[in-house]
Design a protein around this motif. Structure first.
Motif, mmCIF file in Angstrom:
data_model
loop_
_atom_site.group_PDB
_atom_site.id
_atom_site.type_symbol
_atom_site.label_atom_id
_atom_site.label_comp_id
_atom_site.label_asym_id
_atom_site.label_seq_id
_atom_site.Cartn_x
_atom_site.Cartn_y
_atom_site.Cartn_z
ATOM 1 N N ARG A 64 0.812 -1.217 0.000
ATOM 2 C CA ARG A 64 0.000 0.000 0.000
ATOM 3 C C ARG A 64 0.843 1.263 0.000
ATOM 4 O O ARG A 64 0.365 2.328 -0.400
ATOM 5 C CB ARG A 64 -0.931 0.004 1.213
ATOM 6 C CG ARG A 64 -1.959 -1.073 1.162
ATOM 7 C CD ARG A 64 -2.812 -1.065 2.395
ATOM 8 N NE ARG A 64 -3.752 -2.172 2.335
ATOM 9 C CZ ARG A 64 -4.770 -2.331 3.152
ATOM 10 N NH1 ARG A 64 -4.974 -1.465 4.114
ATOM 11 N NH2 ARG A 64 -5.570 -3.355 3.023
ATOM 12 N N ASP A 65 2.078 1.155 0.467
ATOM 13 C CA ASP A 65 2.964 2.308 0.495
ATOM 14 C C ASP A 65 3.738 2.494 -0.813
ATOM 15 O O ASP A 65 4.477 3.461 -0.976
ATOM 16 C CB ASP A 65 3.933 2.209 1.665
ATOM 17 C CG ASP A 65 4.804 0.964 1.609
ATOM 18 O OD1 ASP A 65 4.502 0.025 0.832
ATOM 19 O OD2 ASP A 65 5.791 0.908 2.369
ATOM 20 N N ASP A 66 3.555 1.579 -1.760
ATOM 21 C CA ASP A 66 4.171 1.715 -3.078
ATOM 22 C C ASP A 66 3.668 3.023 -3.690
ATOM 23 O O ASP A 66 2.465 3.308 -3.660
ATOM 24 C CB ASP A 66 3.769 0.520 -3.958
ATOM 25 C CG ASP A 66 4.434 0.526 -5.322
ATOM 26 O OD1 ASP A 66 4.203 1.475 -6.095
ATOM 27 O OD2 ASP A 66 5.144 -0.440 -5.608
ATOM 28 N N PRO A 67 4.545 3.854 -4.220
ATOM 29 C CA PRO A 67 4.114 5.139 -4.792
ATOM 30 C C PRO A 67 3.003 4.999 -5.833
ATOM 31 O O PRO A 67 2.131 5.870 -5.930
ATOM 32 C CB PRO A 67 5.388 5.714 -5.409
ATOM 33 C CG PRO A 67 6.503 5.068 -4.653
ATOM 34 C CD PRO A 67 6.011 3.697 -4.286
ATOM 35 N N ARG A 68 3.005 3.918 -6.602
ATOM 36 C CA ARG A 68 1.939 3.712 -7.591
ATOM 37 C C ARG A 68 0.602 3.484 -6.907
ATOM 38 O O ARG A 68 -0.438 3.994 -7.347
ATOM 39 C CB ARG A 68 2.265 2.522 -8.491
ATOM 40 C CG ARG A 68 3.517 2.712 -9.324
ATOM 41 C CD ARG A 68 3.921 1.442 -10.016
ATOM 42 N NE ARG A 68 4.234 0.413 -9.018
ATOM 43 C CZ ARG A 68 4.429 -0.869 -9.275
ATOM 44 N NH1 ARG A 68 4.351 -1.314 -10.521
ATOM 45 N NH2 ARG A 68 4.716 -1.724 -8.316
ATOM 46 N N ALA A 69 0.599 2.709 -5.825
ATOM 47 C CA ALA A 69 -0.641 2.445 -5.090
ATOM 48 C C ALA A 69 -1.144 3.709 -4.402
ATOM 49 O O ALA A 69 -2.352 3.977 -4.379
ATOM 50 C CB ALA A 69 -0.432 1.321 -4.075
ATOM 51 N N VAL A 70 -0.233 4.485 -3.846
ATOM 52 C CA VAL A 70 -0.612 5.752 -3.207
ATOM 53 C C VAL A 70 -1.250 6.676 -4.235
ATOM 54 O O VAL A 70 -2.318 7.264 -4.005
ATOM 55 C CB VAL A 70 0.613 6.408 -2.529
ATOM 56 C CG1 VAL A 70 0.280 7.812 -2.045
ATOM 57 C CG2 VAL A 70 1.121 5.541 -1.386
ATOM 58 N N ALA A 71 -0.618 6.800 -5.403
ATOM 59 C CA ALA A 71 -1.155 7.665 -6.464
ATOM 60 C C ALA A 71 -2.477 7.120 -6.995
ATOM 61 O O ALA A 71 -3.408 7.886 -7.264
ATOM 62 C CB ALA A 71 -0.143 7.801 -7.596
ATOM 63 N N GLY A 72 -2.587 5.793 -7.131
ATOM 64 C CA GLY A 72 -3.823 5.190 -7.616
ATOM 65 C C GLY A 72 -4.977 5.418 -6.660
ATOM 66 O O GLY A 72 -6.099 5.733 -7.080
#
Length: 97
Positions: free
Chosen positions: A16-24
């Motif tokens: 969940r802390d992956d930048p892609r997941a945060v942006a998504g």
């Protein structure tokens, strides 16, 4: 009215802390206010950890099948969903209520 439910499962190795997941998540959080067809919108990260659980959910509603089609084809929806294609899979359910 049509309820539009979407459950997302992060791909293996994506947190969940992956930048892609945060942006998504941010893109979907903002989506309900961007598309006029949306009558109801909520989304959030799942709070339980079970093997069968999905990670993120959208619970929304539109007036009818035509509104659902316009929502799905809307450029903002396409852009937000496109982000998630890179790091997650999902299932949907659309039903009248």
């Amino acid at each position: 009215m049509i309820r539009h439910l979407v459950l997302f499962k992060l791909n293996e190795g994506v947190g969940r802390d992956d930048p892609r997941a945060v942006a998504g998540a941010k893109a979907f959080d903002e989506l309900g206010d961007l598309i006029g067809e949306v009558e109801f919108w909520e989304c959030a990260w799942n709070i339980t950890e079970r093997p069968i659980a999905y990670d993120f959910a959208i619970n929304s509603a539109v007036a009818d099948a035509d509104a659902l089609k316009r929502y799905i084809e809307h450029p903002a929806h396409q852009a937000a969903a496109g982000q998630w294609r890179e790091f997650a899979t999902w299932v949907i359910a659309d039903y009248p209520f």
